[in-house]
Structure formats: structure tokens, C-alpha cells
Design a protein around this motif. Sequence first.
Motif, mmCIF file in Angstrom:
data_model
loop_
_atom_site.group_PDB
_atom_site.id
_atom_site.type_symbol
_atom_site.label_atom_id
_atom_site.label_comp_id
_atom_site.label_asym_id
_atom_site.label_seq_id
_atom_site.Cartn_x
_atom_site.Cartn_y
_atom_site.Cartn_z
ATOM 1 N N LEU A 156 0.816 -1.215 0.000
ATOM 2 C CA LEU A 156 0.000 0.000 0.000
ATOM 3 C C LEU A 156 0.847 1.261 0.000
ATOM 4 C CD1 LEU A 156 -2.900 -0.939 2.463
ATOM 5 C CD2 LEU A 156 -2.905 -0.951 -0.028
ATOM 6 N N ALA A 157 2.039 1.205 0.604
ATOM 7 C CA ALA A 157 2.902 2.382 0.615
ATOM 8 C C ALA A 157 3.265 2.793 -0.807
ATOM 9 C CB ALA A 157 4.165 2.104 1.430
ATOM 10 N N VAL A 158 3.529 1.804 -1.656
ATOM 11 C CA VAL A 158 3.859 2.100 -3.051
ATOM 12 C C VAL A 158 2.654 2.693 -3.771
ATOM 13 C CG1 VAL A 158 4.543 1.071 -5.252
ATOM 14 C CG2 VAL A 158 5.653 0.346 -3.146
ATOM 15 N N ILE A 159 1.467 2.147 -3.509
ATOM 16 C CA ILE A 159 0.270 2.636 -4.186
ATOM 17 C C ILE A 159 -0.005 4.086 -3.787
ATOM 18 C CG2 ILE A 159 -2.143 2.160 -4.666
ATOM 19 C CD1 ILE A 159 -0.172 -0.082 -5.413
ATOM 20 N N PHE A 160 0.032 4.360 -2.485
ATOM 21 C CA PHE A 160 -0.197 5.722 -2.015
ATOM 22 C C PHE A 160 0.845 6.682 -2.584
ATOM 23 C CE2 PHE A 160 -2.860 4.054 1.545
ATOM 24 C CZ PHE A 160 -3.930 4.916 1.373
ATOM 25 N N SER A 161 2.102 6.295 -2.501
ATOM 26 C CA SER A 161 3.169 7.223 -2.876
ATOM 27 C C SER A 161 3.167 7.506 -4.369
ATOM 28 C CB SER A 161 4.528 6.669 -2.440
ATOM 29 O OG SER A 161 4.791 5.423 -3.049
ATOM 30 N N THR A 162 2.959 6.489 -5.203
ATOM 31 C CA THR A 162 2.954 6.735 -6.643
ATOM 32 C C THR A 162 1.723 7.530 -7.062
ATOM 33 O OG1 THR A 162 1.950 4.545 -6.991
ATOM 34 C CG2 THR A 162 4.342 4.704 -7.205
ATOM 35 N N THR A 163 0.600 7.300 -6.400
ATOM 36 C CA THR A 163 -0.598 8.085 -6.716
ATOM 37 C C THR A 163 -0.390 9.548 -6.365
ATOM 38 O OG1 THR A 163 -2.023 6.160 -6.299
ATOM 39 C CG2 THR A 163 -3.071 8.327 -6.285
ATOM 40 N N LEU A 164 0.151 9.797 -5.179
ATOM 41 C CA LEU A 164 0.356 11.173 -4.739
ATOM 42 C C LEU A 164 1.456 11.867 -5.529
ATOM 43 C CD1 LEU A 164 0.006 10.789 -0.870
ATOM 44 C CD2 LEU A 164 -1.689 11.631 -2.504
ATOM 45 N N SER A 165 2.520 11.138 -5.857
ATOM 46 C CA SER A 165 3.595 11.776 -6.624
ATOM 47 C C SER A 165 3.128 12.131 -8.022
ATOM 48 C CB SER A 165 4.828 10.870 -6.676
ATOM 49 O OG SER A 165 4.559 9.686 -7.402
ATOM 50 N N GLY A 166 2.309 11.274 -8.637
ATOM 51 C CA GLY A 166 1.762 11.612 -9.944
ATOM 52 C C GLY A 166 0.902 12.854 -9.889
ATOM 53 N N ALA A 167 0.066 12.946 -8.854
ATOM 54 C CA ALA A 167 -0.750 14.151 -8.679
ATOM 55 C C ALA A 167 0.122 15.370 -8.436
ATOM 56 C CB ALA A 167 -1.727 13.952 -7.520
ATOM 57 N N GLY A 168 1.225 15.186 -7.684
ATOM 58 C CA GLY A 168 2.126 16.304 -7.423
ATOM 59 C C GLY A 168 2.780 16.822 -8.685
ATOM 60 N N TYR A 169 3.255 15.913 -9.535
ATOM 61 C CA TYR A 169 3.858 16.350 -10.795
ATOM 62 C C TYR A 169 2.812 16.982 -11.717
ATOM 63 C CZ TYR A 169 8.405 14.306 -9.809
ATOM 64 O OH TYR A 169 9.639 14.044 -9.261
#
Length: 290
Positions: free
Chosen positions: A15-28
Amino acid sequence: MTDLPPPSDPPHPPLAVIFSTTLSGAGYGLLAWTGLTIALLALRGGLSPALEGVQLAGLGLGLLLSTIGLPCSLAQVGESGRRFSRWRSLLLSREGVLAVATAPLAMAAMALLLWMPTGATRAAWLACLGLLLAVMALGTVACTAMVYASLKPVPAWRHPLVLPVYLLFALLTGLALQLVTMAAMLRGQGPAGMLPTLVLFGLVLAVLKWLYWRAIDRDMEVPGLDAPRLRWAALAGLVALPLLATLLMALGWIPALAATLLAALGLLAGAFVERWLFFAQAPHVVSACC
């Protein structure tokens, strides 16, 4: 009589990977929209103090979110693609260079907004920095998508829709966060007319994602995964909740800030479920191919 293979356990992506990649994509995505907005406003004569505050908040939030997910994203790719280190290393190096270059551009734009006096020189610098920031942010997302698409052991990741879908998710969730920032700082002024745009983008993305799922269904099946229900949940987040937020605001039942928050939460939830499915199919296919 042949023995049937033992039942497989359902996949459990971290889940850490799912959360982090989702949020980083939104950040970019947020950095891309903010950079483009800064450039356009600078070329049109400058930013008002209120809009400068909005752009500063967008740059700060985009930097925070984009920094969260990169280490986890690279670790997940490294685990899935050990046998293809040459291709992976090349793409990861490009992603790393772009990611490292994006943050200083965002910080430089923040510095100009905070400390450089208004004038033609400031506007020119902001226009250049904003455009370059948008290009670099989207380039980072594209490199991330191509890292996954380069992994031959995962056929589902090599589909041609992986790259455009990855970019659209970043742009859509980033735009939603930008509208939330505007609504919060401008007291509801500005983002109301943009909510239908979120619905339209979400519909386009839902169609592309559905075509992707139909294509990979012909080649694979993940045991223990209730994919149809999860897919409908992702589509509801992408289309139904932004549409509901738009209708509720149009009827005057909720203010613009609440509407943009509802739409953004729906889109982020849809992106989270989609990303979970994206990774859930990978371990099964990797184990079958390697």
C-alpha cells in the motif's frame, strides 16, 4: 487425469507504493498545471497578489507530493525488473535526472514570486521557468511510465495505453488539486467553471482505461482478484463523483470549495484503485514469465 494447480492467493501490492505513486503523480501534475498557469499569466501582464498566493501554494504542495513517491516507485520497479537492468537503468537515470531538475525549477519560481520586483524582467523569467517546469514535470511522469512499459516480464505493462493513461492521471489529479487550492485561497472564486472539465477529462480517462483492461483480459487472469468490482470503483471515482460534485454545486446545494474537494477526493480514490490494480497484476505475470 491431470492434477489441477493449487489455488493462488490474491495479490497484495504494498500500500505504501500505491499511495506514494498516486500522490507523486498528482504532485507532478499539479506542478505542470501551476507552471503553465504562471507562464500564461506572466505573458499576459503579470500575476495579481491573490493569484501569486495561489501559485505559491500550488508549487509548495506539488513539491511535497512529487517528492513523496519517487523512492517507493523506483524500488518497486527495481524489484519487478531485475533481469532487465540495462533498459531499466537507462530509464531510471532519465527519470532521476528529470525529477532532480524539476524541484529546483519549482523552488526558483517560488523565489521569483516572493522576492523579485514586478516588471518585464520578472515576467520573462516567470514565463520561461513556468514553461520549463511544466515540461520537466510531465517528462518525469512520462519516464516513470516508460520504466514500467519497458519491463518485458510484465506484458500488461507493455500495452501502448500505459504511457497516455499515466500522463492523464497526473494531469487530471493535478488539475483537481489546483482547483482545490484556488477555491480555498480565493474563497470559491475561479474553479466553479472548471469542474465540468474534470468530468470530461475523467470520462476520457475512464474510456482509455476500460480499453486497456479489455485488452489485457485477453492475455491474462489474476487468481483471487475481484477485478470487475474494483474496476467499477475506479471508474466511479473518475467520473461519478466529479459529476455529482458538479451537479450539487450547480444546484447551489454545496459551495465551490466543498464541490472541488469532493471531486478531487473522488479522482484520487479512483487513481488509487487503478494503481492498485496496475500493480496487483504484475506479481502474477512476473512469476509466470520468469
